[in-house]
Design a protein around this motif. Structure first.
Motif, PDB file in Angstrom:
ATOM      1  N   CYS A 214      45.559  19.450 -47.426  1.00 38.24           N
ATOM      2  CA  CYS A 214      44.413  18.669 -47.891  1.00 38.24           C
ATOM      3  C   CYS A 214      43.881  19.352 -49.147  1.00 38.24           C
ATOM      4  O   CYS A 214      43.414  20.499 -49.080  1.00 38.24           O
ATOM      5  N   LEU A 215      43.993  18.678 -50.278  1.00 36.05           N
ATOM      6  CA  LEU A 215      43.586  19.235 -51.566  1.00 36.05           C
ATOM      7  C   LEU A 215      42.256  18.618 -51.991  1.00 36.05           C
ATOM      8  O   LEU A 215      42.078  17.403 -51.941  1.00 36.05           O
ATOM      9  N   VAL A 216      41.334  19.461 -52.430  1.00 36.85           N
ATOM     10  CA  VAL A 216      40.014  18.994 -52.829  1.00 36.85           C
ATOM     11  C   VAL A 216      39.935  18.938 -54.348  1.00 36.85           C
ATOM     12  O   VAL A 216      40.483  19.797 -55.051  1.00 36.85           O
ATOM     13  N   GLY A 217      39.279  17.906 -54.848  1.00 40.07           N
ATOM     14  CA  GLY A 217      39.096  17.765 -56.287  1.00 40.07           C
ATOM     15  C   GLY A 217      37.829  17.000 -56.597  1.00 40.07           C
ATOM     16  O   GLY A 217      37.226  16.355 -55.728  1.00 40.07           O
ATOM     17  N   LYS A 218      37.407  17.063 -57.853  1.00 44.08           N
ATOM     18  CA  LYS A 218      36.161  16.423 -58.277  1.00 44.08           C
ATOM     19  C   LYS A 218      36.343  14.917 -58.460  1.00 44.08           C
ATOM     20  O   LYS A 218      37.348  14.456 -58.990  1.00 44.08           O
ATOM     21  N   THR A 219      35.324  14.160 -57.993  1.00 38.92           N
ATOM     22  CA  THR A 219      35.309  12.714 -58.248  1.00 38.92           C
ATOM     23  C   THR A 219      33.965  12.256 -58.816  1.00 38.92           C
ATOM     24  O   THR A 219      33.747  11.075 -59.006  1.00 38.92           O
ATOM     25  N   TRP A 220      33.084  13.210 -59.077  1.00 41.28           N
ATOM     26  CA  TRP A 220      31.774  12.921 -59.669  1.00 41.28           C
ATOM     27  C   TRP A 220      31.823  13.391 -61.122  1.00 41.28           C
ATOM     28  O   TRP A 220      32.023  14.589 -61.380  1.00 41.28           O
ATOM     29  N   ASP A 221      31.645  12.486 -62.052  1.00 36.71           N
ATOM     30  CA  ASP A 221      31.772  12.853 -63.468  1.00 36.71           C
ATOM     31  C   ASP A 221      30.809  13.968 -63.867  1.00 36.71           C
ATOM     32  O   ASP A 221      31.105  14.792 -64.737  1.00 36.71           O
ATOM     33  N   PHE A 222      29.661  14.041 -63.220  1.00 35.23           N
ATOM     34  CA  PHE A 222      28.693  15.104 -63.488  1.00 35.23           C
ATOM     35  C   PHE A 222      29.312  16.475 -63.255  1.00 35.23           C
ATOM     36  O   PHE A 222      29.133  17.413 -64.035  1.00 35.23           O
ATOM     37  N   HIS A 223      30.062  16.622 -62.151  1.00 40.04           N
ATOM     38  CA  HIS A 223      30.711  17.895 -61.836  1.00 40.04           C
ATOM     39  C   HIS A 223      31.836  18.195 -62.828  1.00 40.04           C
ATOM     40  O   HIS A 223      32.042  19.354 -63.214  1.00 40.04           O
ATOM     41  N   VAL A 224      32.571  17.169 -63.203  1.00 40.51           N
ATOM     42  CA  VAL A 224      33.661  17.363 -64.169  1.00 40.51           C
ATOM     43  C   VAL A 224      33.096  17.867 -65.495  1.00 40.51           C
ATOM     44  O   VAL A 224      33.627  18.808 -66.109  1.00 40.51           O
ATOM     45  N   ASP A 225      31.994  17.264 -65.915  1.00 38.28           N
ATOM     46  CA  ASP A 225      31.400  17.621 -67.198  1.00 38.28           C
ATOM     47  C   ASP A 225      30.726  18.995 -67.166  1.00 38.28           C
ATOM     48  O   ASP A 225      30.868  19.788 -68.102  1.00 38.28           O
ATOM     49  N   VAL A 226      29.977  19.283 -66.084  1.00 37.67           N
ATOM     50  CA  VAL A 226      29.128  20.476 -66.042  1.00 37.67           C
ATOM     51  C   VAL A 226      29.806  21.653 -65.352  1.00 37.67           C
ATOM     52  O   VAL A 226      29.751  22.794 -65.844  1.00 37.67           O
ATOM     53  N   ALA A 227      30.420  21.415 -64.172  1.00 39.71           N
ATOM     54  CA  ALA A 227      31.007  22.517 -63.416  1.00 39.71           C
ATOM     55  C   ALA A 227      32.380  22.925 -63.964  1.00 39.71           C
ATOM     56  O   ALA A 227      32.655  24.107 -64.171  1.00 39.71           O
ATOM     57  N   LEU A 228      33.258  21.940 -64.194  1.00 41.21           N
ATOM     58  CA  LEU A 228      34.603  22.242 -64.691  1.00 41.21           C
ATOM     59  C   LEU A 228      34.659  22.371 -66.208  1.00 41.21           C
ATOM     60  O   LEU A 228      35.493  23.101 -66.745  1.00 41.21           O
ATOM     61  N   GLU A 229      33.791  21.620 -66.895  1.00 42.34           N
ATOM     62  CA  GLU A 229      33.758  21.616 -68.368  1.00 42.34           C
ATOM     63  C   GLU A 229      35.128  21.259 -68.949  1.00 42.34           C
ATOM     64  O   GLU A 229      35.660  21.960 -69.818  1.00 42.34           O
ATOM     65  N   ILE A 230      35.705  20.183 -68.435  1.00 42.65           N
ATOM     66  CA  ILE A 230      36.988  19.694 -68.942  1.00 42.65           C
ATOM     67  C   ILE A 230      36.875  18.202 -69.218  1.00 42.65           C
ATOM     68  O   ILE A 230      35.895  17.556 -68.830  1.00 42.65           O
ATOM     69  N   GLU A 231      37.885  17.667 -69.872  1.00 45.83           N
ATOM     70  CA  GLU A 231      37.927  16.230 -70.116  1.00 45.83           C
ATOM     71  C   GLU A 231      38.112  15.485 -68.797  1.00 45.83           C
ATOM     72  O   GLU A 231      38.826  15.951 -67.900  1.00 45.83           O
ATOM     73  N   ARG A 232      37.506  14.340 -68.694  1.00 45.41           N
ATOM     74  CA  ARG A 232      37.608  13.577 -67.440  1.00 45.41           C
ATOM     75  C   ARG A 232      39.049  13.136 -67.168  1.00 45.41           C
ATOM     76  O   ARG A 232      39.483  13.110 -66.007  1.00 45.41           O
ATOM     77  N   ASP A 233      39.787  12.820 -68.195  1.00 43.66           N
ATOM     78  CA  ASP A 233      41.184  12.425 -68.009  1.00 43.66           C
ATOM     79  C   ASP A 233      42.012  13.588 -67.454  1.00 43.66           C
ATOM     80  O   ASP A 233      42.932  13.381 -66.663  1.00 43.66           O
ATOM     81  N   GLU A 234      41.693  14.803 -67.875  1.00 43.74           N
ATOM     82  CA  GLU A 234      42.406  15.977 -67.359  1.00 43.74           C
ATOM     83  C   GLU A 234      42.138  16.155 -65.863  1.00 43.74           C
ATOM     84  O   GLU A 234      43.035  16.507 -65.091  1.00 43.74           O
ATOM     85  N   ASN A 235      40.920  15.892 -65.436  1.00 47.29           N
ATOM     86  CA  ASN A 235      40.607  15.987 -64.000  1.00 47.29           C
ATOM     87  C   ASN A 235      41.424  14.980 -63.198  1.00 47.29           C
ATOM     88  O   ASN A 235      41.959  15.307 -62.134  1.00 47.29           O
ATOM     89  N   VAL A 236      41.544  13.751 -63.709  1.00 48.77           N
ATOM     90  CA  VAL A 236      42.363  12.743 -63.026  1.00 48.77           C
ATOM     91  C   VAL A 236      43.816  13.192 -62.970  1.00 48.77           C
ATOM     92  O   VAL A 236      44.492  13.038 -61.933  1.00 48.77           O
TER      93      VAL A 236
END
Length: 547
Positions: A110-132
């Motif tokens: 079971c792999l966990v990943g971000k699905t809230w754009d706020f977390h992608v922008d603030v916590a990961l600080e990466i492009e949203r497409d990269e998170n997908v």
């Protein structure tokens, strides 16, 4: 290395049960499982019929590493390894963290990943497409190496409220990459049931419900309700923990989810009617492992879940339990309790007699005497609804008599605070007790960790040679409460109530109560009842008077 387990064909009529006690539950304050604890809990969940057991996070700590190095063999369940998707800037084939999860010797991950754009922008600080892409690549890699892949959509409901298109894009990326389950997580626990049901229904139009799971936290007290709402909306996997264990306010309680699904909603799970009876024992097994008292008011499995105290309630329950019980307690392995207190009537007393095996004519004149005595004693500070063994002794003494196995004639306790030869502070209690056993006086002395422990040891020294049955009993809980005076008068004349819970080698537990202005005297009264009850149940004989 994967097991021979095969991935199930999606079944719209089946709800799959996923327990995360060993991973999410371990994040509870004060909880720290050993490898042996994890293995024992996993085996209990497997026997119960849980489909998936999340064992932990390989690489996160030595305990999880040892657990996954040799995971326990399962008959029904699949052990699941938990971890993160690949890191930004790395390929799924060249990420050490992901590799450690996929190398675990279990069939599912079971792999966990971000699905809230706020977390992608603030916590990961990466492009949203990269998170997908991280989601897509990681799930695809897990499938390629032969694992049953699941994706934990972290903060999904908060993310959906903020940006539904992006949250759905992440979920769909996991599904289209081969995820068997896309699990929608209410990570902050702030979503309400009507919101859960509406959002899950929307997601189910894009990701089939036979591939949707739900993972809820209890920060609003709605984790179980939210989980059931998601099932109503089409999700077919539900995650939770034993007794709702978990970070902050806990996770959804599987001990409530399972019977609600099976008994109330008529859903099909791997926990059928034959296994449902194990629920109460599994719940209490976890508390025993954690060395803590079980919550008596826990739904379905708590000791008070089917306890009846008011006289009108008891009278109705005796005629038909359905009058005050929503299900038969035996369905979940629990049992009915008729409590005796100052609210008790004849119905309570007669029902308790039936439970302890005393046959008596309902019109017996001593029954009303017993009712009156219970009410008077509770006015003075006793509490018999939590001390069933003391009530049994009170009732038997009045109705048919109880053997006088021993008499505690006198006792004395001395406490000493000193420094030993090494300069260490020592606080020690020394107790002397004089008992009469079989007509012979026994005088014993013992030291202990506190006055009650010292007196208990001295009393046992006197009794054990005559009554070996008490060797196996031990005190497992001790509670003291200071009560205001029952009678008008000096406000400083408080009463002390001591409640003792004991256990023997069979796992039988019983509770006794003692009341006195003196805490030691109250403790001795409760301890005396505890020993007497054990001897009575063991069929001990009163020693003959020595010549």
């Amino acid at each position: 290395m994967a097991s021979d387990s095969t991935i199930d064909t999606p079944d719209a009529d089946r709800v799959y049960l996923f327990d995360t006690t060993l991973r999410d539950g371990q994040q509870t304050r004060g909880v720290d499982f050993t490898v042996a604890d994890k293995a024992a809990i996993a085996r209990a969940l497997d026997q119960l019929g849980i489909d998936y057991i999340e064992g932990g996070w390989p690489g996160a700590n030595p305990t999880d590493d040892r657990f996954f190095a040799e995971p326990p063999k399962m008959e029904n369940a699949r052990i699941v390894a938990f971890g993160m998707t690949r890191r930004p800037g790395r390929s799924a084939e060249n990420d050490p963290g992901l590799a450690g999860i996929l190398d675990a010797r279990v069939p599912a991950v079971c792999l966990v990943g971000k699905t809230w754009d706020f977390h992608v922008d603030v916590a990961l600080e990466i492009e949203r497409d990269e998170n997908v892409a991280m989601v897509r690549d990681s799930i695809a890699r897990a499938v390629t190496v032969g694992r049953e892949a699941m994706f934990d959509c972290e903060h999904f409901f908060d993310g959906f409220k903020a940006n539904p298109d992006y949250a759905l894009e992440c979920a769909e990326a996991a599904y289209k990459s081969g995820a068997r389950w896309v699990v929608l997580c209410d990570t902050n626990g702030g979503t309400l049931p009507h919101e859960i049901e509406a959002i899950v229904a929307t997601v189910a139009a894009r990701v089939p419900g036979t591939h949707l799971g739900i993972h809820c936290h209890n920060d609003t007290g709605n984790a179980v309700a939210n989980s059931l709402a998601a099932i109503r909306a089409g999700a077919r996997q539900v995650q939770g923990t034993i007794n709702g264990l978990g970070e902050r306010c806990g996770n959804a309680d599987m001990m409530a989810i399972i019977p609600n699904l099976v008994v109330k909603m008529g859903m099909t799970t791997n926990v059928g009617a034959d296994k449902l009876t194990q629920l109460t024992s599994v719940s209490r097994m976890l508390d025993e492992r954690l060395n803590r008292s079980s919550d008596p008011h826990r739904a379905y499995v708590g000791a008070a879940a089917f306890a009846h105290k008011g006289g009108l309630h008891v009278s109705a329950v005796q005629k038909d339990p359905k009058t005050y019980e929503h299900v038969e307690p035996g369905i979940v392995g629990n049992q009915r309790h008729i409590l005796v207190s100052d609210q008790a009537g004849r119905s309570n007393i007669l029902a308790r007699f039936a439970e302890i095996g005393v046959e008596i004519d309902p019109k017996h004149p001593k029954i009303q005497r017993l009712v009156d005595e219970v009410k008077e004693k509770e006015f003075l500070g006793y509490s018999y609804d939590s001390a069933e063994a003391s009530f049994e002794l009170l009732a038997r003494r009045l109705i048919q008599g109880v053997p006088e196995f021993f008499t505690i004639e006198r006792w004395r306790v001395m406490d000493e605070r000193r420094f030993n030869a090494r300069g260490d502070l020592v606080i020690e209690s020394e107790a002397t007790a004089t008992l009469t056993v079989g007509g012979t006086a026994h005088h014993e002395v013992a030291v202990g960790n506190g006055p009650v422990n010292a007196l208990d040891t001295a009393i046992r020294k006197a009794l054990t040679p005559k009554f070996p049955a008490i060797q196996t009993m031990r005190l497992i809980d001790y509670k003291v409460r200071i009560l205001p005076p029952a009678r008008d008068g000096d406000g400083t004349d408080a009463t002390t109530r001591v409640m003792i819970e004991s256990e023997d080698e069979t796992g039988t537990t019983w509770r006794t109560v003692g009341v006195s202005p003196n805490i030691i005297d109250a403790s001795i009264a409760a301890l005396s009842d505890a020993i007497t009850w054990k001897l009575l149940r063991a069929g001990a004989a009163v020693p003959k008077t020595d010549a």
